[in-house]
Scaffold this motif. Sequence first.
Motif, PDB file in Angstrom:
ATOM      1  N   ARG A   4      39.440  46.469  37.894  1.00 45.10           N
ATOM      2  CA  ARG A   4      40.273  46.222  38.106  1.00 45.10           C
ATOM      3  C   ARG A   4      40.335  45.807  36.765  1.00 45.10           C
ATOM      4  NH1 ARG A   4      43.362  42.803  40.368  1.00 45.10           N
ATOM      5  NH2 ARG A   4      42.772  41.365  42.063  1.00 45.10           N
ATOM      6  N   ASN A   5      39.806  45.462  36.251  1.00 40.28           N
ATOM      7  CA  ASN A   5      39.783  45.071  34.489  1.00 40.28           C
ATOM      8  C   ASN A   5      41.060  46.703  33.712  1.00 40.28           C
ATOM      9  OD1 ASN A   5      38.551  42.739  34.875  1.00 40.28           O
ATOM     10  ND2 ASN A   5      36.905  43.253  34.203  1.00 40.28           N
ATOM     11  N   ILE A   8      44.366  46.222  35.308  1.00 41.73           N
ATOM     12  CA  ILE A   8      45.061  45.255  34.581  1.00 41.73           C
ATOM     13  C   ILE A   8      45.568  45.550  33.013  1.00 41.73           C
ATOM     14  CG2 ILE A   8      44.607  42.162  33.793  1.00 41.73           C
ATOM     15  CD1 ILE A   8      45.374  43.013  36.332  1.00 41.73           C
ATOM     16  N   LYS A  86      47.119  39.205  28.417  1.00 44.07           N
ATOM     17  CA  LYS A  86      45.606  39.705  28.938  1.00 44.07           C
ATOM     18  C   LYS A  86      45.087  38.575  30.269  1.00 44.07           C
ATOM     19  CE  LYS A  86      41.803  41.684  29.794  1.00 44.07           C
ATOM     20  NZ  LYS A  86      40.453  42.583  28.519  1.00 44.07           N
ATOM     21  N   GLU A  90      45.576  38.456  34.096  1.00 39.84           N
ATOM     22  CA  GLU A  90      44.541  38.914  35.089  1.00 39.84           C
ATOM     23  C   GLU A  90      45.091  37.401  36.482  1.00 39.84           C
ATOM     24  OE1 GLU A  90      41.400  38.993  32.667  1.00 39.84           O
ATOM     25  OE2 GLU A  90      41.810  40.564  32.701  1.00 39.84           O
ATOM     26  N   LYS A  94      47.279  38.971  39.572  1.00 36.84           N
ATOM     27  CA  LYS A  94      45.637  39.989  40.732  1.00 36.84           C
ATOM     28  C   LYS A  94      46.536  40.536  41.032  1.00 36.84           C
ATOM     29  CE  LYS A  94      43.917  36.032  40.688  1.00 36.84           C
ATOM     30  NZ  LYS A  94      42.482  35.081  40.683  1.00 36.84           N
TER      31      LYS A  94
END
Length: 128
Positions: A4-5, A8, A86, A90, A94
């Motif tokens: 996920r990071n 993103i 960032k 997030e 999402k």
Amino acid sequence: MPFRNALISTAIVLLAAGFATNALAQGRKGDGPCAADAKKFCGNEQPGGGRIAKCMKSHEAELSPACRSEMKRAEERIEQVRQECKADAEKFCKGIKPGQGRILACLKSHQSELAPACAAEFQRGGKR
């Protein structure tokens, strides 16, 4: 969560690329330090989808010193925007699938809620 990071982070880089594309767009219009290089190396590229940016990057070693300098400055801006936005991406975006400007649109829809540093990047981007 690491995936996920990464997702993103990738989305933010793509978002920021839109800010840097300004330099390349100037080249397509015939002004700016990359004008001649953009026409010479990427004149047949269809704008959109990062094609011109990719083309210019693929010819980086052949670009004029002034254009290389502009490209480096654009890459630095990309990193700055990525860092500044960032957390907001997030927080607000999402579930948004990256690509085709969706993250950018998501952040714009939350512009009044963005952290001051990220909102300032949108202000700067809008003045170009």
